[in-house]
Design an enzyme around this catalytic site. Structure first.
Site, short mmCIF file in Angstrom:
data_model
loop_
_atom_site.label_atom_id
_atom_site.label_comp_id
_atom_site.label_asym_id
_atom_site.label_seq_id
_atom_site.Cartn_x
_atom_site.Cartn_y
_atom_site.Cartn_z
N GLU A 117 1.07 75.42 -3.22
CA GLU A 117 -0.18 74.76 -3.63
C GLU A 117 -1.39 75.65 -3.31
O GLU A 117 -2.33 75.77 -4.10
CB GLU A 117 -0.31 73.41 -2.94
CG GLU A 117 0.75 72.42 -3.39
CD GLU A 117 0.56 71.05 -2.77
OE1 GLU A 117 0.07 70.15 -3.45
OE2 GLU A 117 0.90 70.89 -1.57
N GLU A 137 9.60 69.05 -1.40
CA GLU A 137 9.06 67.74 -1.04
C GLU A 137 10.06 66.62 -1.31
O GLU A 137 10.19 65.67 -0.53
CB GLU A 137 7.75 67.45 -1.81
CG GLU A 137 6.53 68.15 -1.26
CD GLU A 137 6.36 69.60 -1.74
OE1 GLU A 137 7.32 70.16 -2.33
OE2 GLU A 137 5.28 70.17 -1.54
N GLY A 145 0.65 67.16 -1.94
CA GLY A 145 -0.60 66.51 -1.57
C GLY A 145 -1.77 67.48 -1.55
O GLY A 145 -2.90 67.10 -1.24
C1 1HE Z 1 8.02 75.08 10.54
C2 1HE Z 1 7.95 74.97 9.15
C3 1HE Z 1 7.18 73.90 8.60
C4 1HE Z 1 9.18 76.67 9.62
N1 1HE Z 1 6.59 73.06 9.47
N2 1HE Z 1 7.41 74.22 11.36
N3 1HE Z 1 8.17 72.97 4.03
C5 1HE Z 1 9.50 73.10 4.10
O1 1HE Z 1 10.27 72.20 3.90
C6 1HE Z 1 10.00 74.49 4.52
C7 1HE Z 1 10.64 74.43 5.88
N4 1HE Z 1 10.94 75.76 6.40
C8 1HE Z 1 12.03 76.46 6.01
O2 1HE Z 1 12.76 76.09 5.10
C9 1HE Z 1 12.30 77.74 6.75
O3 1HE Z 1 11.63 77.69 8.00
C10 1HE Z 1 11.83 79.02 6.00
C11 1HE Z 1 12.74 79.24 4.80
C12 1HE Z 1 10.39 78.93 5.55
C13 1HE Z 1 11.94 80.24 6.96
O4 1HE Z 1 13.23 80.30 7.52
P1 1HE Z 1 13.48 81.24 8.80
O5 1HE Z 1 14.95 81.18 9.10
O6 1HE Z 1 12.85 82.55 8.60
O7 1HE Z 1 12.65 80.58 10.01
P2 1HE Z 1 12.95 79.25 10.85
O8 1HE Z 1 13.81 79.59 12.03
O9 1HE Z 1 13.43 78.14 10.00
O10 1HE Z 1 11.49 78.86 11.35
C14 1HE Z 1 10.81 79.57 12.37
C15 1HE Z 1 9.97 78.55 13.12
O11 1HE Z 1 8.99 78.02 12.22
C16 1HE Z 1 10.79 77.34 13.60
O12 1HE Z 1 10.17 76.86 14.77
P3 1HE Z 1 10.82 77.18 16.23
O13 1HE Z 1 9.89 76.47 17.18
O14 1HE Z 1 12.22 76.63 16.18
O15 1HE Z 1 10.79 78.68 16.37
C17 1HE Z 1 10.58 76.33 12.49
O16 1HE Z 1 10.75 75.00 12.93
C18 1HE Z 1 9.11 76.60 12.14
N5 1HE Z 1 8.78 76.14 10.80
N6 1HE Z 1 8.67 75.97 8.59
C19 1HE Z 1 6.70 73.22 10.80
N7 1HE Z 1 7.02 73.72 7.29
C20 1HE Z 1 0.03 68.90 1.33
S1 1HE Z 1 1.57 68.36 1.14
C21 1HE Z 1 2.61 69.72 1.13
C22 1HE Z 1 4.02 69.27 1.33
C23 1HE Z 1 4.91 70.41 1.75
O17 1HE Z 1 4.49 71.50 1.99
S2 1HE Z 1 6.55 70.04 1.89
C24 1HE Z 1 7.34 71.55 2.28
C25 1HE Z 1 7.51 71.73 3.75
#
Ligand code: 1HE
Length: 264
Positions: A117, A137, A145
């Site tokens: 977005e 989402e 959003g």
């Molecule tokens: C996060 C987030 C996040 C990573 N919020 N903490 N977005 C998603 O559904 C995407 C979710 N994220 C992923 O699928 C993966 O993290 C990635 C593909 C982006 C990257 O993977 P990777 O293996 O390189 O990293 P990781 O180990 O998954 O993440 C590293 C850290 O970042 C880890 O935290 P840690 O404390 O365990 O080290 C993760 O929890 C954290 N992290 N992504 C919070 N999104 C206005 S409305 C919009 C609606 C949306 O955007 S929905 C999509 C949400």
């Protein structure tokens, strides 16, 4: 002279390099997930870019542009708080799309959910070949959003967006360019260089032309044909009456300006 480096919130850095405002998402340890401080920082930066800025670039530290909404923030939000949160994103991204300067984003790795977005609110998207796009989402039980239903659907068509959201389908960098998610695909590690080159070109344009492209063109594209044509005539007349436009046209006629070259 360049303004000193400035930190707006802990999550986003901004710095003026010549005529280009460099805005950097710097929360790599969370894959540049966008929390409230990051959105507020973006909003503040684009509300009032430095006077010297003629173009801006949004890029990110680490291997990923942005993992989207910080999912740890959703916790116990009620309907009213949810609406306020979404409108806060809308305000910030409107300031990017309809601000004073054209904005180029440098994409790489995950460009997911709210990250897509954000990218969609920029005017030119340069994707490194590691880029992949997703709208998870649906899988997370939420909805876009940050203006995605308005901007992403216009970029790629509602049917493709429906498919991405219902099935979790992702697109890679080349596929993304083919469907309109980015205008450029470049090798990994070269996105910022390409964006800086484009930003310098944009900064060289007559300011009135950039205003017309950023503010008039998208509105014309969304209005009815007849109003659009009137709006276009008015904008064209205003732009060409600018002394800078006259000087540039004269320069071409006098064979002093560069010619249009075929693509390399
Ligand atoms: C996060 C987030 C996040 C990573 N919020 N903490 N977005 C998603 O559904 C995407 C979710 N994220 C992923 O699928 C993966 O993290 C990635 C593909 C982006 C990257 O993977 P990777 O293996 O390189 O990293 P990781 O180990 O998954 O993440 C590293 C850290 O970042 C880890 O935290 P840690 O404390 O365990 O080290 C993760 O929890 C954290 N992290 N992504 C919070 N999104 C206005 S409305 C919009 C609606 C949306 O955007 S929905 C999509 C949400």
């Amino acid at each position: 002279m360049n303004a000193p480096s400035q930190t707006a919130g802990a999550q986003v850095r901004s710095e003026l390099r010549g005529r280009v405002l460099l805005v950097t998402l710097c929360r790599d340890m969370k894959r540049n997930a966008l929390n409230d401080p990051a959105i507020v920082a973006l909003s503040d930066i684009f509300a009032a870019p430095p006077d010297e800025a003629r173009a801006a670039i949004i890029s990110a530290e680490g291997d990923h542009f942005s993992a989207g909404l910080d999912l740890t923030e959703l916790a116990e939000r009620d309907v009213a708080a949810g609406i306020a949160h979404s409108t806060m994103w809308h305000r910030a991204f409107e300031r990017i799309e309809f601000g004073r300067v054209p904005v180029i984003s440098v994409l790489k790795g995950a460009v997911i959910g709210g990250g897509l977005e954000l990218a969609a609110a920029t005017h030119i998207r340069v994707a490194e070949d590691t880029t992949y796009y997703g709208l998870p989402e649906g899988q997370r039980g939420i909805f876009v959003g940050g203006g995605g239903s308005v901007r992403i659907s216009r970029l790629i068509g509602t049917a493709r967006m429906i498919d991405m959201m219902l099935t979790g389908r992702t697109y890679d960098a080349a596929e993304g360019a083919a469907i309109g998610l980015s205008q450029y695909v470049v090798p990994a590690g070269t996105g910022l260089t390409k964006a800086l080159e484009l930003a310098e070109t944009v900064a060289d344009n007559a300011p009135l032309t950039n205003f017309a492209v950023v503010h008039a063109l998208p509105r014309i594209a969304e209005t009815d044909r007849q109003s659009g044509l009137v709006f276009e005539s008015l904008m064209a007349a205003i732009a060409q009456s600018d002394p800078l436009a006259k000087a540039r046209m004269r320069s071409f006629v006098e064979k002093k300006a560069s010619k249009v070259k075929p693509p390399r």
